[in-house]
Design an enzyme around this catalytic site. Structure first.
Site, PDB file in Angstrom:
ATOM      1  CB  CYS A 282      -0.882   0.032   1.248  1.00  0.00           C
ATOM      2  SG  CYS A 282      -1.974  -1.340   1.410  1.00  0.00           S
TER       3      CYS A 282
HETATM    4  N1  SAJ Z   1       7.110   1.997   8.585  1.00  0.00           N
HETATM    5  C1  SAJ Z   1       8.187   2.719   9.084  1.00  0.00           C
HETATM    6  N2  SAJ Z   1       7.971   3.599  10.109  1.00  0.00           N
HETATM    7  C2  SAJ Z   1       6.720   3.775  10.650  1.00  0.00           C
HETATM    8  C3  SAJ Z   1       5.646   3.041  10.133  1.00  0.00           C
HETATM    9  C4  SAJ Z   1       5.863   2.150   9.099  1.00  0.00           C
HETATM   10  O1  SAJ Z   1       9.321   2.584   8.612  1.00  0.00           O
HETATM   11  O2  SAJ Z   1       6.599   4.559  11.595  1.00  0.00           O
HETATM   12  C5  SAJ Z   1       7.328   1.087   7.466  1.00  0.00           C
HETATM   13  C6  SAJ Z   1       6.925  -0.334   7.768  1.00  0.00           C
HETATM   14  O3  SAJ Z   1       7.999  -1.056   8.320  1.00  0.00           O
HETATM   15  C7  SAJ Z   1       6.533  -0.855   6.383  1.00  0.00           C
HETATM   16  C8  SAJ Z   1       5.970   0.373   5.688  1.00  0.00           C
HETATM   17  O4  SAJ Z   1       6.486   1.504   6.404  1.00  0.00           O
HETATM   18  O5  SAJ Z   1       7.673  -1.308   5.685  1.00  0.00           O
HETATM   19  C9  SAJ Z   1       4.434   0.429   5.678  1.00  0.00           C
HETATM   20  O6  SAJ Z   1       4.044   0.202   6.990  1.00  0.00           O
HETATM   21  P1  SAJ Z   1       2.501   0.461   7.505  1.00  0.00           P
HETATM   22  O7  SAJ Z   1       2.527   0.436   8.981  1.00  0.00           O
HETATM   23  O8  SAJ Z   1       1.942   1.651   6.851  1.00  0.00           O
HETATM   24  O9  SAJ Z   1       1.736  -0.860   7.102  1.00  0.00           O
HETATM   25  P2  SAJ Z   1       0.957  -1.264   5.794  1.00  0.00           P
HETATM   26  O10 SAJ Z   1       1.730  -1.087   4.567  1.00  0.00           O
HETATM   27  O11 SAJ Z   1       0.426  -2.615   6.100  1.00  0.00           O
HETATM   28  O12 SAJ Z   1      -0.237  -0.192   5.720  1.00  0.00           O
HETATM   29  C10 SAJ Z   1      -1.552  -0.593   5.962  1.00  0.00           C
HETATM   30  C11 SAJ Z   1      -2.428   0.485   5.370  1.00  0.00           C
HETATM   31  N3  SAJ Z   1      -3.796   0.062   5.408  1.00  0.00           N
HETATM   32  C12 SAJ Z   1      -4.583   0.303   4.322  1.00  0.00           C
HETATM   33  O13 SAJ Z   1      -4.187   0.866   3.335  1.00  0.00           O
HETATM   34  C13 SAJ Z   1      -5.975  -0.155   4.421  1.00  0.00           C
HETATM   35  C14 SAJ Z   1      -2.268   1.773   6.185  1.00  0.00           C
HETATM   36  O14 SAJ Z   1      -3.242   2.741   5.754  1.00  0.00           O
HETATM   37  C15 SAJ Z   1      -2.476   1.498   7.639  1.00  0.00           C
HETATM   38  O15 SAJ Z   1      -2.328   2.721   8.364  1.00  0.00           O
HETATM   39  C16 SAJ Z   1      -1.431   0.496   8.094  1.00  0.00           C
HETATM   40  O16 SAJ Z   1      -1.721  -0.725   7.378  1.00  0.00           O
HETATM   41  C17 SAJ Z   1      -1.522   0.232   9.593  1.00  0.00           C
HETATM   42  O17 SAJ Z   1      -1.736   1.225  10.336  1.00  0.00           O
HETATM   43  O18 SAJ Z   1      -1.331  -0.921   9.974  1.00  0.00           O
END
Ligand code: SAJ
Length: 450
Positions: A282
């Site tokens: 995403c």
């Molecule tokens: N990440 C960081 N630092 C952070 C947060 C994330 O480096 O502070 C990295 C993660 O390790 C990963 C990437 O960013 O590699 C994305 O992480 P994410 O927490 O955004 O997880 P996703 O990709 O699973 O995002 C999904 C999304 N859900 C939908 O689109 C419906 C996002 O909108 C959600 O906010 C997220 O899940 C969530 O909160 O779990």
């Protein structure tokens, strides 16, 4: 005697929805479509899942779930109640009153949107477009897709039918977060926009019986844009967190300590942490849909472009950290044995899509590193020409490695023990916490100190 006016298509469909007499097709039975099909079936509709993947169709019809959010038992009970079935034939839409489209929207190699799955689903549905059909696109995409890509196919396929009168078209972005149990398809507020007011009314009627809170907006473009804003917000703020790391590195500060301290502000701050880069299907992808659309309009979405530049530079930053750590003990990456712990794109998932750990492994390999890995969620994977299998004995691998790189902080590892046992640790996730890591700016100083 007043002659009763015949009910309009809109009125007929509304009353059938209210009586739960409608059949709904869900096109695409992945981590979005299968939960949606389940929630719609549980709310009383008859649901037919349509997927081109025969094995998925077979598994659903056997009550076997391949999506972690849906238990086998839930599928079986819906199958037994005759509320759910799965097919590969789009002809099922002839007998349906609504269709939700939940197909992937990846990026092409050129980082431009790949809407080919939306196109093929639209073309297949157009062949079965009929009076009284409501179509709702769920896939994340750029503003304008519904009206500029999907609608013209329907208009061409059935020019005698009028959108908003004879059939109805909405956009409602999926907000599924796989593995999450607190926010589910049913209780996560759902944005929805219609091509016309009547389309929106129809979409709200159908989803209103299945989703706890709907968020109507003025157009399908507004709904498409809302979804992209959600995930662009994350990508840009993760990019800022990564730049804070680069700045703290120059200042000799620990970024995690600094951000955790900032996060104690009870208002006006939202915590994001540095890491190995941006993974997942995403966050690295959705903002590119928006910046691509803007480029076609002669505008540069600068925050997206900058965040992308910072986030995609992180794997190389961490490879330089490995280089510095090995150099400090008189070694080079070339010829050193390096153990990467955690390859999934984020903690406690097995998904490798866009995982920055894979970029780190590729870069270390190119520099002559002898790479092994361990990930409790990923037993094996292929990376280019490399067939990678997780080491069997983690403790032994840690002891033998010249350097350990922590790329994903799964909860089921004993990080204290790993830091104790390893000769060198480059920790992209501050697994010992910000305070403990305060004296280890990404690299284990004790092991490095002469
Ligand atoms: N990440 C960081 N630092 C952070 C947060 C994330 O480096 O502070 C990295 C993660 O390790 C990963 C990437 O960013 O590699 C994305 O992480 P994410 O927490 O955004 O997880 P996703 O990709 O699973 O995002 C999904 C999304 N859900 C939908 O689109 C419906 C996002 O909108 C959600 O906010 C997220 O899940 C969530 O909160 O779990």
């Amino acid at each position: 005697m007043m002659e009763r006016m015949p009910l309009s298509t809109r009125q007929k469909l509304l009353s059938r929805i209210d009586r739960r007499e409608v059949s709904v097709a869900v096109v695409g039975l992945g981590y979005v479509g299968l939960p949606l099909a389940t929630v719609l079936a549980e709310s009383g509709y008859r649901v037919v899942g349509v997927d081109v993947n025969e094995s998925k169709v077979r598994m659903v019809n056997r009550g076997l779930s391949y999506v972690e959010d849906i238990a086998d038992g839930k599928l079986q009970s819906l199958l037994d109640a005759g509320r759910l079935q799965a097919v590969t034939d789009f002809g099922a839409i002839d007998d349906c009153d609504a269709v939700s489209i939940c197909v992937p929207t990846p990026l092409r190699k050129t980082k431009s949107p790949d809407v080919s799955y939306i196109l093929s689903a639209t073309e297949a549905i157009a062949e079965h477009l009929h009076e009284g059909l409501l179509i709702i696109l769920e896939s994340t995409t750029y503003p304008g897709t519904t009206t500029e890509v999907v609608l013209p196919h329907f208009m061409q396929a059935a020019c005698e039918l009028k959108v908003g009168e004879d059939y109805f078209l909405c956009y409602s972005p999926e907000r599924v977060d796989p593995g999450r149990t607190d926010w589910t398809t049913r209780n996560t507020p759902k944005v929805i926009g219609g091509v016309t007011e009547a389309c929106l009314e129809m979409g709200r009627a159908l989803y209103g019986h299945a989703i706890e809170q709907l968020v109507p907006v003025s157009s399908t473009e507004a709904a498409e844009m809302a979804k992209l804003v959600e995930n662009t917000f994350r990508a840009v703020n993760i990019g800022l967190a990564n730049e804070v790391l680069l700045i703290c590195d120059k200042l000799g500060l620990n970024a995690w300590e600094v951000i955790e301290a900032a996060a104690t502000k009870p208002f006006g701050f939202m915590k994001f942490l540095p890491g190995p880069g941006l993974g997942g299907h995403c966050i690295p992808v959705d903002p590119q849909y928006l910046s691509w659309k803007m480029r076609t309009m002669g505008y540069t979405a600068r925050f997206i472009e900058l965040a992308t530049e910072v986030n995609t530079s992180m794997p190389l930053y961490w490879v330089h950290q490995v280089q510095d750590a090995l150099n400090s003990v008189g070694c080079a990456i070339n010829g050193s044995s390096i153990l990467v712990i955690g390859v999934a794109y984020k903690q406690n998932v097995s998904d490798l899509r866009e995982s920055p750990a894979l970029d780190i492994i590729s870069l270390l390999h190119e520099k002559g590193g002898r790479i092994q890995y361990h990930d409790s969620h990923v037993p094996a994977f292929t990376l280019g020409a490399m067939e990678m299998v997780a080491v069997k004995d983690l403790d032994l691998a840690i002891q033998k490695a010249d350097c350990v790189v922590i790329a994903t902080d799964h909860s089921d590892y004993d990080w204290d023990a790993i830091h104790r046992e390893a000769r060198l640790v480059v920790d992209t996730r501050a697994t010992l916490g910000s305070a403990a890591a305060a004296d280890r700016v990404g690299t284990d100083r004790e092991a490095v100190a002469p």
